[in-house]
Design a protein around this motif. Structure first.
Motif, mmCIF file in Angstrom:
data_model
loop_
_atom_site.group_PDB
_atom_site.id
_atom_site.type_symbol
_atom_site.label_atom_id
_atom_site.label_comp_id
_atom_site.label_asym_id
_atom_site.label_seq_id
_atom_site.Cartn_x
_atom_site.Cartn_y
_atom_site.Cartn_z
ATOM 1 N N UNK A 122 46.368 42.553 53.948
ATOM 2 C CA UNK A 122 47.758 42.777 54.370
ATOM 3 C C UNK A 122 48.724 42.883 53.200
ATOM 4 N N UNK A 123 48.531 42.042 52.179
ATOM 5 C CA UNK A 123 49.505 41.982 51.079
ATOM 6 C C UNK A 123 48.890 42.133 49.697
ATOM 7 N N UNK A 124 47.592 42.139 49.604
ATOM 8 C CA UNK A 124 46.927 42.134 48.300
ATOM 9 C C UNK A 124 46.529 40.739 47.891
ATOM 10 N N UNK A 125 47.055 39.731 48.600
ATOM 11 C CA UNK A 125 46.699 38.336 48.337
ATOM 12 C C UNK A 125 46.959 37.910 46.908
ATOM 13 N N UNK A 126 46.121 37.042 46.395
ATOM 14 C CA UNK A 126 46.290 36.535 45.039
ATOM 15 C C UNK A 126 45.964 37.598 44.000
ATOM 16 N N UNK A 127 45.282 38.665 44.416
ATOM 17 C CA UNK A 127 44.894 39.712 43.483
ATOM 18 C C UNK A 127 46.029 40.691 43.223
ATOM 19 N N UNK A 128 46.828 40.973 44.256
ATOM 20 C CA UNK A 128 47.960 41.886 44.110
ATOM 21 C C UNK A 128 47.533 43.261 43.637
ATOM 22 N N UNK A 129 48.427 43.926 42.934
ATOM 23 C CA UNK A 129 48.132 45.231 42.354
ATOM 24 C C UNK A 129 47.967 45.054 40.849
ATOM 25 N N UNK A 130 46.868 45.594 40.344
ATOM 26 C CA UNK A 130 46.607 45.464 38.913
ATOM 27 C C UNK A 130 45.765 46.637 38.457
ATOM 28 N N UNK A 131 45.261 46.560 37.248
ATOM 29 C CA UNK A 131 44.410 47.618 36.726
ATOM 30 C C UNK A 131 43.125 47.763 37.544
ATOM 31 N N UNK A 132 42.684 46.702 38.216
ATOM 32 C CA UNK A 132 41.428 46.727 38.962
ATOM 33 C C UNK A 132 41.622 46.779 40.465
ATOM 34 N N UNK A 133 42.854 46.639 40.942
ATOM 35 C CA UNK A 133 43.097 46.540 42.378
ATOM 36 C C UNK A 133 44.281 47.402 42.798
ATOM 37 N N UNK A 134 44.104 48.115 43.914
ATOM 38 C CA UNK A 134 45.205 48.897 44.488
ATOM 39 C C UNK A 134 46.052 48.023 45.402
ATOM 40 N N UNK A 135 45.632 46.787 45.636
ATOM 41 C CA UNK A 135 46.411 45.871 46.467
ATOM 42 C C UNK A 135 46.080 46.013 47.936
ATOM 43 N N UNK A 136 47.105 45.969 48.776
ATOM 44 C CA UNK A 136 46.899 45.983 50.230
ATOM 45 C C UNK A 136 46.320 47.308 50.720
ATOM 46 N N UNK A 137 45.739 47.270 51.885
ATOM 47 C CA UNK A 137 45.061 48.431 52.471
ATOM 48 C C UNK A 137 46.048 49.566 52.720
ATOM 49 N N UNK A 138 47.282 49.230 53.121
ATOM 50 C CA UNK A 138 48.268 50.277 53.435
ATOM 51 C C UNK A 138 48.696 51.070 52.204
ATOM 52 N N UNK A 139 48.328 50.627 51.010
ATOM 53 C CA UNK A 139 48.593 51.425 49.807
ATOM 54 C C UNK A 139 47.641 52.616 49.712
#
Length: 173
Positions: A122-139
């Motif tokens: 829903x929000x990306x959680x503790x990982x958020x958006x970073x070089x390795x993560x696009x974050x939440x699914x709606x992104x």
């Protein structure tokens, strides 16, 4: 033995009256009928793990146990997105899973539903958006229903799935 038989003959059959029918137990039938009305058949779910910690997956697996009996409601998991009506996505979308999630979304036939599961979805959680993560699914793909929680309970997951189905008014044949 003879004493017991005499007592049965003098007292008669002593049983409790049968209980009254419970209409709340008919919820399952109404739910199956609603799913068939909306979709024309059973609801088929394709689960996609986009990079989660597997906490949500444990709760999803609990939906298939005899307590929740998801299959008894007319809802089942399928292996191919081509057979799915709903995508259940868990975890923050890692960069490596972004293309796979997009391909899965595109392979799912219309009308399709997407449910983001857990705080990470829903929000990306503790990982958020970073070089390795696009974050939440709606992104990455459009989301119809978001179910927060770390992890959400099986009951909340089922409520979210039913909310997604209730929001869909298209009959599929």
């Amino acid at each position: 033995m003879l004493k017991t038989l005499r007592q049965i003959a003098t007292v008669g059959i002593a049983t409790e009256p049968p209980p009254k029918p419970d209409e709340s137990l008919r919820v399952r039938e109404a739910l199956q009928e609603h799913i068939r009305t909306v979709l024309g058949r059973a609801l088929c779910i394709r689960h996609v793990d986009a990079g989660s910690c597997n906490g949500c997956e444990l709760e999803i697996h609990a939906l298939n146990n005899p307590l929740y009996n998801l299959e008894g409601l007319g809802i089942r998991f399928v292996a191919s997105p081509r057979h799915a009506d709903l995508l259940l996505v868990t975890g923050p979308v890692s960069r490596h899973m972004e293309a796979a999630l997009l391909r899965t979304y595109e392979a799912t036939p219309e009308p399709k539903l997407v449910v983001a599961l857990g705080d990470c979805g829903c929000t990306g959680g503790v990982f958020g958006e970073s070089y390795a993560s696009r974050g939440r699914v709606s992104n990455v793909i459009p989301v119809d229903v978001a179910i927060p929680g770390c992890p959400p309970t099986p009951t909340r997951i089922l409520q979210g799935i039913l909310t997604a189905v209730s929001s869909r008014r298209v009959v599929r044949g």
